[in-house]
Scaffold this motif. Structure first.
Motif, short mmCIF file in Angstrom:
data_model
loop_
_atom_site.label_atom_id
_atom_site.label_comp_id
_atom_site.label_asym_id
_atom_site.label_seq_id
_atom_site.Cartn_x
_atom_site.Cartn_y
_atom_site.Cartn_z
N LEU A 44 11.65 54.21 13.06
CA LEU A 44 11.39 53.67 11.72
C LEU A 44 12.61 52.95 11.14
CD1 LEU A 44 9.37 53.31 9.46
CD2 LEU A 44 10.02 55.56 8.57
N GLU A 45 13.81 53.53 11.28
CA GLU A 45 14.99 52.89 10.70
C GLU A 45 15.30 51.57 11.40
OE1 GLU A 45 16.43 55.98 13.68
OE2 GLU A 45 14.97 55.85 12.04
N VAL A 46 15.00 51.49 12.71
CA VAL A 46 15.22 50.24 13.45
C VAL A 46 14.19 49.19 13.03
CG1 VAL A 46 15.37 49.16 15.73
CG2 VAL A 46 16.21 51.49 15.40
N LYS A 47 12.94 49.63 12.84
CA LYS A 47 11.90 48.69 12.37
C LYS A 47 12.28 48.11 11.01
CE LYS A 47 8.20 51.40 12.90
NZ LYS A 47 8.29 52.42 13.94
N ASP A 48 12.71 48.95 10.10
CA ASP A 48 13.14 48.46 8.79
C ASP A 48 14.22 47.39 8.92
OD1 ASP A 48 11.44 49.78 7.13
OD2 ASP A 48 12.90 51.21 6.34
N ALA A 49 15.22 47.68 9.77
CA ALA A 49 16.33 46.74 9.97
C ALA A 49 15.84 45.45 10.61
CB ALA A 49 17.41 47.39 10.84
N PHE A 54 14.51 39.70 10.01
CA PHE A 54 13.57 38.62 10.28
C PHE A 54 13.16 37.89 9.01
CE2 PHE A 54 9.21 37.29 11.90
CZ PHE A 54 9.70 36.33 12.77
N ARG A 55 13.17 38.60 7.88
CA ARG A 55 12.79 37.99 6.61
C ARG A 55 13.77 36.89 6.19
NH1 ARG A 55 7.64 39.09 4.44
NH2 ARG A 55 7.22 41.33 4.47
N SER A 140 24.02 43.34 12.28
CA SER A 140 24.13 42.87 13.67
C SER A 140 22.92 42.03 14.07
CB SER A 140 24.28 44.07 14.61
OG SER A 140 24.28 43.66 15.95
N MET A 141 21.71 42.52 13.77
CA MET A 141 20.50 41.77 14.12
C MET A 141 20.36 40.51 13.28
SD MET A 141 17.46 44.39 15.13
CE MET A 141 17.58 45.55 13.78
N ILE A 146 19.61 34.71 12.42
CA ILE A 146 19.80 33.59 11.50
C ILE A 146 19.75 32.26 12.23
CG2 ILE A 146 22.33 33.49 11.60
CD1 ILE A 146 20.07 33.04 8.49
N PHE A 147 20.06 32.24 13.53
CA PHE A 147 20.01 30.98 14.29
C PHE A 147 18.58 30.58 14.63
CE2 PHE A 147 24.34 32.54 14.96
CZ PHE A 147 25.04 31.42 14.51
N PHE A 148 17.65 31.51 14.47
CA PHE A 148 16.23 31.16 14.54
C PHE A 148 15.90 30.11 13.49
CE2 PHE A 148 11.98 32.37 12.70
CZ PHE A 148 11.19 31.87 13.72
N LEU A 149 16.61 30.15 12.36
CA LEU A 149 16.39 29.20 11.28
C LEU A 149 16.54 27.76 11.74
CD1 LEU A 149 16.03 28.38 8.29
CD2 LEU A 149 18.47 28.83 7.98
#
Length: 521
Positions: A44-49, A54-55, A140-141, A146-149
């Motif tokens: 769950l904590e990894v999903k939140d991160a 991704f947002r 870290s993620m 951010i380069f997806f942008l």
């Protein structure tokens, strides 16, 4: 460059929306598979991160790419015709490309450098700061994603050029590559210690593949954008003058997402639960409202440019009716089957039964706002087609101010559900304001016809809803995906038969159109 852009009737625009929507539907189905893997493999904590990271690029994508770019670029592009227009379109495409990608590159660089401060302030709630290592993992993620942008903005610009040339279909299928890339990364590294990093890098790779997919049709149109030093031409300046208020407008709309993440960071797991509710809502919303809105903007812009107000309103009314015909049964279906869908698709691995009920409650609240959110999307496109990018921004700004005041109060009373209800409430507020502006500034919608149509769709949806409610009285699930999923599909298919059957008895006009397009497909 093409010498003139073909005209489109309301019917051909709706046909394009269905073609675009078929690609969107395929992508959304793959997206559900992607999300099922994310929810089952990641704690769950990894999903939140992951979802918070991704947002961030998606916020800038919608701000600088899909939203702000389309509504400032397309209406001007479609007015340029003839030999002189071809030269202006070339200058426009290259100039905007140079400015846009330079700006996005700068945003990527600054975000990478200052990501510690951005995440530290944005996700300052105890749902993040109270869990050791969660903030550091998010940073870290986020620095990778951010380069997806860069690549997704490139894709959005390619899509805007194709949409302006009335080429919609491939743009609807391009997001498949993002989902395939993430699914591949998750599956390949599912048992590896590098799973978290791999899942972040797969987002960047997917963005690159999306942009690459749209290059061939641009080459065919001779519309591939190129960097230029002559970016300050008069035609580019016109777009910039429209782009700046549009960025403000779209920025206000998208800021709501960032604010919700900020509020949700107070509760451990809330970001993941809201994300899943959003994704399930977006399946009908993207398939219907976004597909219609994307294909409608160039057509409405043409009508407005030629002064055809009556045709403008006819087209807008027709597409609102088409949206209601498809969205009403979707809302009823999600209301009655939402928890079963979540249970069958997502309850495995790290996603447990208690969390299914949490997301199910969120989805029920979202079902109420589905009609408002889709109608607002279409009405905003109508305002953008007239060149008005400021009104949606002002309306949304007032809505956000109300949300900032209302959400904390409702969260104190109802927890996460209070945040979701506040979001749904301001969607309805924004819709009423934009509807008032459209009717005062342009012309009244064809309300008599729309109302009769809406009532017929509501009756058909209610009959279908009664069937779905009766199915909830039976314990039909077997606890195994290979058995439950086909049963779910049978229930959905029979519900569709009931809805279409009642709609046929009530002689709903849009039924014949949709069935013809399905048959041709």
């Amino acid at each position: 460059m093409k010498q003139a852009l073909p005209e489109k009737t309301p019917t051909s625009t709706a046909r394009a929306a269905l073609l675009f929507g078929s690609g969107t539907l395929t992508s959304r189905i793959l997206g559900l598979i992607r999300d099922s893997l994310l929810f089952s493999l990641l704690p769950l904590e990894v999903k939140d991160a992951w979802f918070a990271s991704f947002r961030l690029p998606n916020f800038f994508r919608r701000l600088l790419g899909e939203g702000g770019l389309s509504v400032s670029f397309i209406p001007l592009y479609v007015t340029l015709a003839g030999e002189e227009g071809a030269r202006q379109r070339k200058a426009l495409v290259d100039g905007v490309f140079t400015l846009l990608m330079s700006l996005v590159s700068l945003v990527c660089l600054l975000s990478f450098v200052f990501m510690d401060s951005i995440i530290g302030y944005w996700l300052s709630g105890p749902g993040f700061t109270g869990i050791p290592g969660k903030i550091e993992m998010t940073i870290s993620m986020a620095r990778i994603m951010i380069f997806f942008l860069f690549f997704i903005t490139l894709f959005a610009y390619f899509m805007a050029i194709l949409n302006a040339n009335k080429k919609f279909t491939l743009s609807g299928y391009a997001p498949l590559f993002l989902n395939v890339s993430i699914i591949g990364g998750l599956w390949w590294f599912r048992d590896s210690e590098s799973l978290i990093q791999a899942s972040a890098w797969s987002v960047v790779i997917g963005g690159f593949l999306q942009a690459l997919f749209l290059l061939p049709p641009l080459v065919k149109l001779n519309s591939v954008p190129r960097p230029t030093l002559h970016w300050n031409s008069p035609i580019v300046k016109k777009v910039l003058w429209k782009f700046l208020p549009t960025v403000f407008g779209v920025g206000v709309l998208q800021t709501l997402t960032l604010i919700n993440v900020y509020f949700a960071s107070r509760i451990h797991g809330a970001i993941s639960y809201i994300y899943l509710g959003d994704r399930l809502l977006e399946l009908p919303l993207s398939l219907i409202a976004v597909s219609i809105g994307t294909t409608l903007l160039p057509t409405l812009s043409g009508y407005w440019g030629r002064g055809e107000r009556s045709t403008f309103i006819d087209s807008l009314s027709k597409h609102l009716s088409l949206f209601y015909f498809l969205a009403l049964p979707s809302a009823f279906g999600l209301w009655f089957l939402g928890i079963d869908i979540i249970d069958i698709l997502f309850k495995r691995g790290e996603f447990r039964a208690q969390e299914v009920l949490v997301v199910g409650q969120i989805l029920k609240i979202y079902c109420i706002s589905l009609m408002a959110a889709g109608s607002l999307k279409i009405l905003n496109q109508a305002l953008y087609a007239t060149g008005d990018t400021l009104t949606p921004a002002i309306v949304s700004l007032f809505g956000i101010l109300i949300h900032i005041l209302l959400a904390p109060q409702l969260m104190d009373l109802y927890g996460l559900n209070g945040l979701v209800f506040s979001t749904a409430s301001i969607t309805v507020f924004n819709l009423l304001c934009c509807l008032t502006v459209v009717q005062r500034r342009i012309e009244f919608l064809r309300w008599r016809k729309i109302s009769r149509h809406f009532l017929s769709c509501a009756i058909a949806s209610s009959v279908m809803g009664a069937y779905l409610w009766s199915m909830s009285l039976f314990d039909w699930k077997q606890g195994r995906f290979l058995l439950d999923f086909p049963l779910l599909m049978l229930i959905v298919a029979f519900a569709g038969v009931i809805y279409f059957g009642v709609a046929a008895l009530l002689k709903v006009e849009e039924l014949g159109f949709v069935l013809r397009k399905i048959k041709r497909s």
